[in-house]
Design a protein around this motif. Structure first.
Motif, short mmCIF file in Angstrom:
data_model
loop_
_atom_site.label_atom_id
_atom_site.label_comp_id
_atom_site.label_asym_id
_atom_site.label_seq_id
_atom_site.Cartn_x
_atom_site.Cartn_y
_atom_site.Cartn_z
N UNK A 136 12.17 -4.82 2.32
CA UNK A 136 11.32 -5.75 2.85
C UNK A 136 10.23 -5.25 4.21
N UNK A 137 9.71 -3.99 3.72
CA UNK A 137 8.64 -3.72 4.75
C UNK A 137 9.16 -2.46 5.72
N UNK A 138 10.43 -2.19 5.69
CA UNK A 138 10.93 -1.10 6.50
C UNK A 138 10.77 0.12 5.92
N UNK A 139 9.93 0.78 6.38
CA UNK A 139 9.39 2.12 5.71
C UNK A 139 10.53 3.11 5.53
N UNK A 140 11.59 3.24 6.73
CA UNK A 140 12.67 4.06 6.60
C UNK A 140 13.37 3.87 5.56
N UNK A 144 13.53 2.09 -8.60
CA UNK A 144 13.73 0.89 -7.89
C UNK A 144 14.53 1.02 -6.67
N UNK A 145 14.32 0.15 -5.49
CA UNK A 145 15.02 0.15 -4.23
C UNK A 145 16.62 -0.70 -4.34
N UNK A 163 0.72 -1.53 0.08
CA UNK A 163 0.01 0.04 0.10
C UNK A 163 0.86 1.23 0.01
N UNK A 164 2.06 1.26 0.62
CA UNK A 164 2.93 2.16 0.49
C UNK A 164 3.12 2.87 -1.07
N UNK A 165 3.17 2.11 -2.17
CA UNK A 165 3.46 2.35 -3.42
C UNK A 165 2.33 3.29 -4.01
#
Length: 121
Positions: free
Chosen positions: A87-91, A81-82, A43-45
């Motif tokens: 892996x879900x770490x918002x920072x 791209x990361x 959902x962050x995307x």
């Protein structure tokens, strides 16, 4: 006397049959529902913060793929791209230093192969 039916009078039945083995292929809504349950960070995307950061990353890289050097003005053909998987770490997800611009072929080809090889180690 035999009665002839027009094609428009026949009722379609195939469209109403329920799937036997889960979601129908191509049913994006169902596929995304299952994916979002297993990966809640997806959902962050869709957040406004991510969209702003994505465009800022493209501007910083001058809309240039960091792997092949291709300049692409159409942002739908670019991926923010990361570098290091979040892996879900918002920072880590929103860290501008962890982002790079890739064209779709580079992201879906060499980058994916590299990530899969790293997971195997």
């Amino acid at each position: 006397m035999e009665r002839k039916l027009k094609l428009s009078q026949l009722r379609p039945t195939i469209g109403r049959l329920p799937p036997l083995f889960g979601p129908v292929p191509g049913d994006e809504k169902e596929r995304n529902r299952f994916r979002s349950q297993s990966e809640p960070w997806r959902k962050l995307y869709t957040s406004a913060r991510w969209k702003r950061l994505r465009i800022a990353t493209f501007r910083r890289a001058l809309f240039t793929c960091q792997m092949c050097g291709k300049i692409e003005g159409n942002t739908s053909l670019l991926i923010c791209d990361h570098v290091k998987p979040h892996k879900g770490d918002e920072d880590l997800f929103f860290d501008p230093d962890n982002l790079q611009t890739l064209c779709v072929p580079c992201h879906d080809g060499p980058k994916k192969r590299q990530e899969r090889a790293d997971v195997g180690r």
